[in-house]
Scaffold this active site. Structure first.
Site, PDB file in Angstrom:
ATOM      1  N   GLU A 105      -7.606 -14.942   0.847  1.00  0.00           N
ATOM      2  CA  GLU A 105      -6.378 -14.138   0.847  1.00  0.00           C
ATOM      3  C   GLU A 105      -5.351 -14.702   1.830  1.00  0.00           C
ATOM      4  O   GLU A 105      -4.156 -14.715   1.557  1.00  0.00           O
ATOM      5  CB  GLU A 105      -6.688 -12.667   1.177  1.00  0.00           C
ATOM      6  CG  GLU A 105      -7.340 -11.907   0.041  1.00  0.00           C
ATOM      7  CD  GLU A 105      -6.483 -11.830  -1.223  1.00  0.00           C
ATOM      8  OE1 GLU A 105      -5.258 -11.959  -1.126  1.00  0.00           O
ATOM      9  OE2 GLU A 105      -7.064 -11.671  -2.309  1.00  0.00           O
ATOM     10  N   TYR A 129      -1.038  -5.720   2.925  1.00  0.00           N
ATOM     11  CA  TYR A 129      -1.548  -6.286   1.680  1.00  0.00           C
ATOM     12  C   TYR A 129      -2.963  -6.838   1.857  1.00  0.00           C
ATOM     13  O   TYR A 129      -3.878  -6.510   1.102  1.00  0.00           O
ATOM     14  CB  TYR A 129      -0.624  -7.400   1.142  1.00  0.00           C
ATOM     15  CG  TYR A 129      -1.350  -8.180   0.093  1.00  0.00           C
ATOM     16  CD1 TYR A 129      -1.571  -7.632  -1.165  1.00  0.00           C
ATOM     17  CD2 TYR A 129      -1.935  -9.420   0.384  1.00  0.00           C
ATOM     18  CE1 TYR A 129      -2.331  -8.287  -2.118  1.00  0.00           C
ATOM     19  CE2 TYR A 129      -2.697 -10.090  -0.556  1.00  0.00           C
ATOM     20  CZ  TYR A 129      -2.879  -9.515  -1.808  1.00  0.00           C
ATOM     21  OH  TYR A 129      -3.642 -10.164  -2.732  1.00  0.00           O
ATOM     22  N   ASP A 160       0.530  -7.305  -4.376  1.00  0.00           N
ATOM     23  CA  ASP A 160       1.187  -8.601  -4.176  1.00  0.00           C
ATOM     24  C   ASP A 160       2.274  -8.764  -5.249  1.00  0.00           C
ATOM     25  O   ASP A 160       2.558  -7.829  -6.007  1.00  0.00           O
ATOM     26  CB  ASP A 160       0.160  -9.745  -4.204  1.00  0.00           C
ATOM     27  CG  ASP A 160      -0.470  -9.919  -5.585  1.00  0.00           C
ATOM     28  OD1 ASP A 160      -0.161  -9.124  -6.495  1.00  0.00           O
ATOM     29  OD2 ASP A 160      -1.259 -10.865  -5.755  1.00  0.00           O
ATOM     30  N   CYS A 202       2.663  -9.954 -24.024  1.00  0.00           N
ATOM     31  CA  CYS A 202       2.459  -8.515 -24.227  1.00  0.00           C
ATOM     32  C   CYS A 202       1.524  -8.223 -25.399  1.00  0.00           C
ATOM     33  O   CYS A 202       0.799  -7.235 -25.392  1.00  0.00           O
ATOM     34  CB  CYS A 202       3.803  -7.823 -24.464  1.00  0.00           C
ATOM     35  SG  CYS A 202       4.929  -8.052 -23.082  1.00  0.00           S
TER      36      CYS A 202
HETATM   37  S1  SF4 Z   1       2.841  -5.090 -21.987  1.00  0.00           S
HETATM   38 FE1  SF4 Z   1       3.830  -6.935 -21.307  1.00  0.00          FE
HETATM   39  S2  SF4 Z   1       5.265  -6.333 -19.716  1.00  0.00           S
HETATM   40 FE2  SF4 Z   1       3.865  -4.640 -20.033  1.00  0.00          FE
HETATM   41  S3  SF4 Z   1       2.264  -4.919 -18.502  1.00  0.00           S
HETATM   42 FE3  SF4 Z   1       1.558  -5.907 -20.381  1.00  0.00          FE
HETATM   43  S4  SF4 Z   1       2.226  -8.058 -20.244  1.00  0.00           S
HETATM   44 FE4  SF4 Z   1       3.353  -6.855 -18.704  1.00  0.00          FE
END
Ligand code: SF4
Length: 362
Positions: free
Chosen positions: A45, A128, A146, A205
C-alpha cells in the site's frame, strides 16, 4: 440523483461474486483461503501511493527478498532502505516506511495493530492506508477510498460533489455498501473494479457487476465523474547539475538533507532549482573551480508539484583532487550502491557518457 430511486440497489454480493471470478493475482495479495501477511499488505500500500501496480511489482519482489519481515526492515540501515527504494520516487514514503517498521517492532512487538485506529498511530499511515490495511490484512469493516474507488462510487451514485471535498461523502457511500462478511475482499474487489472495468476512459459497463444500479451508466455520463476542480500546473523549475570525474574515474557526490524533497538520497552537486534560474551564472554554483562543459540536452523530470529541467555540466579533476566539505568521491564501481533517485541516475548517466574518452581511431 433522482434517477437513483428508480434503480435497483447496488449490492455487495454482486461485486463479491464478480471478484471471486475475476480477482487480480498480485504478489502482495493472499490467494483464496490463505491468510494475508499484514507486512506485505502494508508495504504494498505504501509503494502503490502515486505509483502504478506495473511499476511497483518488480520493486516489491526485490524489496521483500531483501527485507522479508518487518523486523528485517526495522533492523536495516536507512541507506540500505533508501537504496532498495531508489526509482520508486516520493522518498518521504521510504523514510516513513522505515520509521513505521521500527515503531511496529519497538512499540508493538513486531505485530501490526489490527484496527484502523491503531494503524493511524503509526508513521506514514493516513486514513486511506489505515482503512486498506485494516480491511485487507485483518478483514475489518473499513472503507479504503483511493482514486479507483472514488471513480466507481461517484459514477454508481452520480455524486455531483467535487473532489477532494467529496471524499467524506464517498466514504459514507462505501460504508453503506460494506458487507458484514468479507469486508477485506469487498475493499479489494472495489479497487479491482475501478482498475479493470470502471476505468477513467471507456469503462466496460457491459460486463460490470453493478451495471443495473449504476446511475451514471443509465444517464450515459460515466466519463464525467468524478467531478474535479481544474488543477493549476506548476511552474517549471530550472537548475544546473555538476558531474565531476576524478582521474581515477570516481565521481563527486553528496547526500541531500534528511528532510525535504528527495531527503537522504544521493546526488551530484546541483544549483538551487528555481523558475528564474540563469544558466549563465552556473559556474558560480559549481562545487569546485574547473573547466565545466555544458551538455546540450537537459535532463527533465516531473515532481508532484513542478516539472524540473536540469542542465548537466561536466568536468575532470586531477587524481589528487579532494572532495569539498560534505561531499565525497565515489568510484564508478560503487556508484550503484549510492541511493540515487531516478532523476540523478539520468544526470549521472548523461555526465558519464559525455566524459567517456572517444574511441581510438582504427
Ligand atoms: S456501470 Fe460502468 S460506470 Fe457504472 S460502476 Fe460499472 S463500469 Fe463504472
Amino acid at each position: 440523483m433522482t434517477l437513483a430511486t428508480r434503480q435497483p440497489a447496488a449490492k455487495a454480493a454482486d461485486l463479491l461474486s464478480w471478484y471471486d471470478r475475476h480477482r487480480r493475482a498480485l504478489p502482495w495479495r493472499a490467494l483464496p483461503g490463505e491468510s494475508p501477511d499484514p507486512y506485505r499488505v502494508w508495504a504494498s500500500e505504501i509503494m502503490l501511493q502515486q505509483t502504478t501496480i506495473t511499476a511497483v511489482k518488480p520493486y516489491f519482489e526485490r524489496f521483500m527478498a531483501r527485507f522479508p519481515t518487518v523486523g528485517a526492515l526495522a533492523a536495516a540501515p536507512s541507506e540500505e532502505v533508501m537504496q532498495a527504494w531508489a526509482g520508486l520516487g516520493y522518498y518521504s514514503r521510504a523514510r516513513n516506511l522505515h520509521a513505521c517498521a521500527k515503531a511496529v517492532v519497538e512499540q508493538h512487538g513486531g505485530r501490526f495493530p489490527d484496527t484502523e485506529e491503531g494503524l493511524r498511530t503509526l508513521p506514514g499511515i493516513g486514513a486511506y492506508t489505515a482503512g486498506a490495511v485494516a480491511a485487507i490484512a485483518f478483514d475489518r469493516p473499513a472503507a479504503a477510498v483511493d482514486g479507483n474507488v472514488e471513480r466507481v462510487m461517484t459514477r454508481l451514485f452520480a455524486i455531483e460533489a467535487v473532489l477532494p471535498g467529496a471524499k467524506p461523502l464517498i466514504r459514507e457511500h462505501v460504508l453503506t455498501l460494506l458487507p458484514a462478511a468479507r469486508p477485506g475482499d469487498f475493499a479489494q474487489a472495489l479497487m479491482d473494479l475501478g482498475a479493470t472495468i470502471c476505468t477513467p476512459r471507456n469503462p466496460a459497463c457491459g460486463i460490470c457487476p453493478w451495471r443495473d444500479p449504476c446511475v451514471a451508466r443509465l444517464e450515459g455520463t460515466q466519463e464525467t465523474y468524478p467531478r474535479k476542480t481544474a488543477k493549476k500546473a506548476g511552474f517549471t523549475r530550472y537548475g544546473a547539475a555538476f558531474v565531476l570525474m576524478r582521474e581515477d574515474g570516481a565521481i563527486l557526490v553528496r547526500t541531500r538533507p534528511a528532510k525535504g524533497l528527495l531527503g537522504g538520497m544521493a546526488e551530484v552537486p546541483t544549483s538551487d532549482w528555481r523558475p528564474d534560474y540563469e544558466l549563465d551564472g552556473a559556474a558560480q554554483d559549481a562545487p569546485v573551480v574547473a573547466r565545466w562543459r555544458r551538455l546540450d540536452v537537459p535532463v527533465r523530470h516531473v515532481f508532484t508539484h513542478f516539472p524540473l529541467e536540469l542542465t548537466v555540466l561536466v568536468a575532470r579533476a586531477g587524481e589528487k583532487a579532494q572532495a569539498p566539505q560534505g561531499m565525497r568521491f565515489t568510484s564508478q564501481g560503487r556508484l550503484r550502491e549510492e541511493p540515487f533517485p531516478s532523476l540523478m541516475l539520468k544526470v549521472v548517466e548523461a555526465g558519464l557518457e559525455a566524459l567517456r574518452p572517444p574511441p581510438s581511431p582504427p
